[in-house]
Structure formats: structure tokens, C-alpha cells
Design a protein around this motif. Structure first.
Motif: not given
Length: 122
Positions: A1, A73-75, A101-105
Motif C-alpha cells: 500500500m 489498501g493496495d488499490h 495495484r501498488w506493491d508497497g511503494e
């Protein structure tokens, strides 16, 4: 996120016109990007090359984030307006939703939703 600061830095980079650099700085090495339902482009270097090719045909691009930006969240969903002035004198306005969609930063996947009729420069 993504952290709020990281997300705002991404938006600022795009609004500031650093489109290809934003991909370098904010996308994962194996990121994917797709237009509507088209086959995704894969890999950050491919994404940068595609963005650079588009920018090479333009005189200027004005990019505007229409708020609010939606985060769950990650979206992340971002409503963008892009106004292109091409070197051949044509202009084009594109309005789209970027679903990320994020993977971490970093952004791992991005899909753009827009009316393809907008891609015809006037």
C-alpha cells in the motif's frame, strides 16, 4: 500500500510533466500497463520506452489529477485529464481512470479505462 506522501509525490511528478521519469521512479521493474482491455505492456523499461515515444510526438502535455483519489489498501483509482499539443499542430484531450495495484511503494499493475474515441486528435 502506498503511503499518502508517496502517492502525492507520484501525482506531483505526473502533473509536473515528468511522465517517463515517473514510471522509472514509481513502478516496479516488472510492472504491467494496459489500455482498456488490450494486452498489457510488460516491464518498466518497455513502459518507459512507450511513454517516451508518445512524448516525442508532443509539443506539450498538461496533466491534471481530478480529486479525490480513491485508495483501498493496495488499490488506487486516479481520474486524470491529459491535454496534448502535438508537434504537427493537432490537439487531443483525454480523460481516463487509472486503476492501479501498488506493491508497497511502487505501482505493479495499471489499467487505463477511457473512451477510445478520445484518441483521435482534433
Amino acid at each position: 500500500m502506498p503511503s499518502p506522501a508517496r502517492l502525492e509525490a507520484f501525482i506531483a511528478a505526473v502533473e509536473g510533466g515528468a511522465h517517463a521519469q515517473a514510471i522509472e521512479d514509481f513502478y516496479t521493474e516488472d510492472a504491467t500497463m494496459r489500455e482498456n482491455q488490450a494486452e498489457p505492456r510488460r516491464g518498466r523499461s518497455t513502459l518507459v520506452a512507450q511513454e517516451s515515444a508518445v512524448l516525442a510526438r508532443t509539443e506539450s502535455v498538461v496533466s491534471t489529477c481530478v480529486r479525490p483519489v480513491l485508495v483501498n489498501g493496495d488499490h488506487v483509482a486516479i481520474h486524470w485529464i491529459f491535454e496534448f499539443a502535438f508537434k504537427d499542430g493537432r490537439q487531443m484531450r483525454m480523460e481516463e481512470i487509472a486503476w492501479q495495484r501498488w506493491d508497497g511503494e511502487r505501482i505493479a499493475e495499471e489499467q487505463f479505462f477511457y473512451d477510445p474515441a478520445q484518441r483521435k486528435p482534433g
